[in-house]
Design a protein around this motif. Sequence first.
Motif, PDB file in Angstrom:
ATOM      1  N   UNK A  82       0.855  -1.195   0.000  1.00  0.00           N
ATOM      2  CA  UNK A  82       0.000   0.000   0.000  1.00  0.00           C
ATOM      3  C   UNK A  82       0.892   1.246   0.000  1.00  0.00           C
ATOM      4  N   UNK A  83       1.220   1.761  -1.172  1.00  0.00           N
ATOM      5  CA  UNK A  83       2.071   2.954  -1.234  1.00  0.00           C
ATOM      6  C   UNK A  83       1.407   4.136  -0.543  1.00  0.00           C
ATOM      7  N   UNK A  84       2.219   5.092  -0.118  1.00  0.00           N
ATOM      8  CA  UNK A  84       1.698   6.240   0.610  1.00  0.00           C
ATOM      9  C   UNK A  84       0.747   7.077  -0.232  1.00  0.00           C
ATOM     10  N   UNK A  88      -7.618   7.416   1.238  1.00  0.00           N
ATOM     11  CA  UNK A  88      -8.413   6.799   2.285  1.00  0.00           C
ATOM     12  C   UNK A  88      -9.517   5.939   1.682  1.00  0.00           C
ATOM     13  N   UNK A  89     -10.163   6.442   0.654  1.00  0.00           N
ATOM     14  CA  UNK A  89     -11.240   5.682   0.019  1.00  0.00           C
ATOM     15  C   UNK A  89     -10.717   4.408  -0.632  1.00  0.00           C
ATOM     16  N   UNK A  90      -9.514   4.463  -1.188  1.00  0.00           N
ATOM     17  CA  UNK A  90      -8.919   3.259  -1.777  1.00  0.00           C
ATOM     18  C   UNK A  90      -8.623   2.222  -0.699  1.00  0.00           C
ATOM     19  N   UNK A  91      -8.197   2.674   0.471  1.00  0.00           N
ATOM     20  CA  UNK A  91      -7.948   1.744   1.568  1.00  0.00           C
ATOM     21  C   UNK A  91      -9.253   1.118   2.055  1.00  0.00           C
ATOM     22  N   UNK A  92     -10.304   1.910   2.124  1.00  0.00           N
ATOM     23  CA  UNK A  92     -11.607   1.382   2.530  1.00  0.00           C
ATOM     24  C   UNK A  92     -12.079   0.331   1.530  1.00  0.00           C
ATOM     25  N   UNK A  93     -11.881   0.617   0.240  1.00  0.00           N
ATOM     26  CA  UNK A  93     -12.283  -0.342  -0.800  1.00  0.00           C
ATOM     27  C   UNK A  93     -11.485  -1.636  -0.685  1.00  0.00           C
ATOM     28  N   UNK A  94     -10.196  -1.525  -0.354  1.00  0.00           N
ATOM     29  CA  UNK A  94      -9.350  -2.706  -0.196  1.00  0.00           C
ATOM     30  C   UNK A  94      -9.889  -3.619   0.896  1.00  0.00           C
ATOM     31  N   UNK A  95     -10.447  -3.035   1.949  1.00  0.00           N
ATOM     32  CA  UNK A  95     -10.990  -3.812   3.064  1.00  0.00           C
ATOM     33  C   UNK A  95     -12.426  -4.280   2.818  1.00  0.00           C
ATOM     34  N   UNK A  96     -12.981  -3.895   1.681  1.00  0.00           N
ATOM     35  CA  UNK A  96     -14.337  -4.336   1.364  1.00  0.00           C
ATOM     36  C   UNK A  96     -15.430  -3.422   1.852  1.00  0.00           C
ATOM     37  N   UNK A  97     -15.058  -2.224   2.301  1.00  0.00           N
ATOM     38  CA  UNK A  97     -16.050  -1.264   2.752  1.00  0.00           C
ATOM     39  C   UNK A  97     -15.907  -0.912   4.224  1.00  0.00           C
ATOM     40  N   UNK A 119      -6.066   7.145  12.391  1.00  0.00           N
ATOM     41  CA  UNK A 119      -7.185   6.929  13.312  1.00  0.00           C
ATOM     42  C   UNK A 119      -8.527   7.190  12.631  1.00  0.00           C
ATOM     43  N   UNK A 120      -8.574   8.184  11.769  1.00  0.00           N
ATOM     44  CA  UNK A 120      -9.810   8.454  11.026  1.00  0.00           C
ATOM     45  C   UNK A 120     -10.183   7.255  10.167  1.00  0.00           C
ATOM     46  N   UNK A 121      -9.181   6.691   9.484  1.00  0.00           N
ATOM     47  CA  UNK A 121      -9.412   5.516   8.642  1.00  0.00           C
ATOM     48  C   UNK A 121      -9.832   4.317   9.488  1.00  0.00           C
TER      49      UNK A 121
END
Length: 260
Positions: A82-84, A88-97, A119-121
């Motif tokens: 996970x490059x810097x 945030x939305x891409x990270x949420x998508x990676x986790x499935x929502x 922490x927000x994520x």
Amino acid sequence: MAGLFDKHAETYLQARPSYPSEWYSMLAARTSHHSLAWDVGTGNGQAAVGVAGHYEQVIATDVSEAQLSFAMPHPRVRYVHTPQSMTEDEMVALMGGENRVDLITVATAVHWFDLPKFYKLAKRLLRKPGGILAVWAYNDMVVNPEFNTVSRRLWEASMQFWHADAKYVIDGYRNLPFPFESVGLGHEGKPTQLEIRKELLFEGYLKFLKSSSPFNLAKEQGVDLLSEEVIEELESSWGGANLVRTVTYKAFMLAGTVIE
């Protein structure tokens, strides 16, 4: 800091202690579900593999491709670079929502993070209610009185080379912001105190030092904290190169859930 650890990924794998299995058991006992876990800053994956014993799937991420190249395979662990630049939305998508992650773990890494952003994520991703964020690290090694005295002098000499973000580790996470509700494993300002025991030869201890950020930063600046004289003094106080010692790492943990 990813670039610094890239250069020493293999040494890091060999030198770092494993986290006790009881830690994962006590965290799993506090989550309401056991479907998905996220191990952040996974490095070589040792925490991810431990978590996988209790969760159906673990997504283990790191910004360092070099560290991930030494990651320990496990059928329930999926390693992702996970490059810097990831949003945030891409990270949420990676986790499935949102609201899907039962446990988020950060093993000896959260102090390098952009804490408000992370922490927000985490709050978006954790299951509500019942999801838990757990962060931990260690900051000292105890061997025997003679060796402890010599090693303490060495660590004091290294202090000027600690990265500013590492102050949280030096302080044992007592000053780490942690805006989550306690689940009985420490709370902001008062982490739970833990120990990690490991059998080591002196060579293993040296590898531990060489994988530590202040020693690497000092070397990059032309300062050799591990001179031949220092190594000889350390080895003598250890009891010789062939002696196996029980080393105790002083660790600390904060675990909490989202405050509703």
